[in-house]
Write a protein that holds these residues in place. Sequence first.
Motif, PDB file in Angstrom:
ATOM      1  N   UNK A  35       0.838  -1.204   0.000  1.00 19.72           N
ATOM      2  CA  UNK A  35       0.000   0.000   0.000  1.00 19.72           C
ATOM      3  C   UNK A  35       0.870   1.250   0.000  1.00 19.72           C
ATOM      4  N   UNK A  36       0.465   2.244  -0.777  1.00 16.49           N
ATOM      5  CA  UNK A  36       1.202   3.502  -0.904  1.00 16.49           C
ATOM      6  C   UNK A  36       0.263   4.682  -0.669  1.00 16.49           C
ATOM      7  N   UNK A  37       0.793   5.830  -0.313  1.00 14.04           N
ATOM      8  CA  UNK A  37      -0.073   7.001  -0.068  1.00 14.04           C
ATOM      9  C   UNK A  37      -1.003   7.317  -1.240  1.00 14.04           C
ATOM     10  N   UNK A  38      -0.526   7.186  -2.465  1.00 19.87           N
ATOM     11  CA  UNK A  38      -1.375   7.488  -3.623  1.00 19.87           C
ATOM     12  C   UNK A  38      -2.586   6.564  -3.671  1.00 19.87           C
ATOM     13  N   UNK A  39      -2.453   5.362  -3.150  1.00 15.96           N
ATOM     14  CA  UNK A  39      -3.579   4.437  -3.122  1.00 15.96           C
ATOM     15  C   UNK A  39      -4.681   4.968  -2.210  1.00 15.96           C
ATOM     16  N   UNK A  50     -15.669   9.159  -7.575  1.00 15.98           N
ATOM     17  CA  UNK A  50     -14.906   8.969  -8.820  1.00 15.98           C
ATOM     18  C   UNK A  50     -15.053   7.507  -9.220  1.00 15.98           C
ATOM     19  N   UNK A  51     -15.846   7.248 -10.256  1.00 15.26           N
ATOM     20  CA  UNK A  51     -16.130   5.848 -10.573  1.00 15.26           C
ATOM     21  C   UNK A  51     -15.628   5.412 -11.946  1.00 15.26           C
ATOM     22  N   UNK A  52     -14.700   6.204 -12.519  1.00 16.73           N
ATOM     23  CA  UNK A  52     -14.078   5.829 -13.792  1.00 16.73           C
ATOM     24  C   UNK A  52     -12.647   6.357 -13.804  1.00 16.73           C
ATOM     25  N   UNK A  53     -11.842   5.862 -14.728  1.00 16.19           N
ATOM     26  CA  UNK A  53     -10.459   6.339 -14.834  1.00 16.19           C
ATOM     27  C   UNK A  53     -10.419   7.824 -15.168  1.00 16.19           C
ATOM     28  N   UNK A  54     -11.310   8.260 -16.043  1.00 14.97           N
ATOM     29  CA  UNK A  54     -11.341   9.682 -16.410  1.00 14.97           C
ATOM     30  C   UNK A  54     -11.655  10.547 -15.203  1.00 14.97           C
ATOM     31  N   UNK A  55     -12.669  10.133 -14.445  1.00 18.60           N
ATOM     32  CA  UNK A  55     -13.069  10.914 -13.266  1.00 18.60           C
ATOM     33  C   UNK A  55     -11.968  10.891 -12.207  1.00 18.60           C
ATOM     34  N   UNK A  56     -11.365   9.724 -11.992  1.00 19.83           N
ATOM     35  CA  UNK A  56     -10.281   9.629 -11.007  1.00 19.83           C
ATOM     36  C   UNK A  56      -9.104  10.494 -11.436  1.00 19.83           C
ATOM     37  N   UNK A  57      -8.771  10.467 -12.724  1.00 20.79           N
ATOM     38  CA  UNK A  57      -7.681  11.301 -13.228  1.00 20.79           C
ATOM     39  C   UNK A  57      -7.945  12.780 -12.985  1.00 20.79           C
ATOM     40  N   UNK A  58      -9.178  13.224 -13.247  1.00 22.25           N
ATOM     41  CA  UNK A  58      -9.526  14.639 -13.006  1.00 22.25           C
ATOM     42  C   UNK A  58      -9.392  14.984 -11.530  1.00 22.25           C
ATOM     43  N   UNK A  59      -9.918  14.136 -10.670  1.00 23.63           N
ATOM     44  CA  UNK A  59      -9.884  14.431  -9.229  1.00 23.63           C
ATOM     45  C   UNK A  59      -8.468  14.435  -8.673  1.00 23.63           C
ATOM     46  N   UNK A  60      -7.604  13.592  -9.237  1.00 22.33           N
ATOM     47  CA  UNK A  60      -6.240  13.507  -8.728  1.00 22.33           C
ATOM     48  C   UNK A  60      -5.257  14.349  -9.533  1.00 22.33           C
ATOM     49  N   UNK A  61      -5.771  15.035 -10.552  1.00 21.03           N
ATOM     50  CA  UNK A  61      -4.932  15.863 -11.428  1.00 21.03           C
ATOM     51  C   UNK A  61      -3.793  15.073 -12.049  1.00 21.03           C
TER      52      UNK A  61
END
Length: 156
Positions: A35-39, A50-61
């Motif tokens: 486990x890592x902090x980014x996880x 955030x329920x998709x890769x696109x949404x997760x990417x936006x939220x995490x910049x």
Amino acid sequence: MSRSGADLALLLLGGYRTLVDAAMVELAARGYDDFRPVHDFAMRAIGAGADSASDLGRRMSVSKQAASKTIAVLLDRGYISRESDPQDARRKRLQVTPLGFEVMRQGEAIFDDLRKNWEEQIGVAELATLEARLKTLIGEGAIRVDEPGWAAQDLG
């Protein structure tokens, strides 16, 4: 001796890094050595919707590709799952699994223990003063743990 603004920023970052590094060591000792902090950031973003890769990417910049890689790791390790959307069977939604919630609970407990350690080192009153001063300076809602990408944002 006078310190610079950069010194203050590095001290604050050092405090954060000290706590996170100690938490990662303890999580590994509890069996979560993968486990890592980014996880944690990603799972909190998924838990917040955030329920998709696109949404997760936006939220995490981060890019969709970087988000996809994080999702693949979390799926492989059982921290998240991909479920059919009840509204649209063609769509798959990301969800945090019970194992994912457990590692987040473990992390929160570890941070509570680390806070107690700091309290023992500098005293209850000193730590309460430090926390109060930081709240005064940064405000109550300045940090959202499901959106760590603030450091990468384009302000120009």
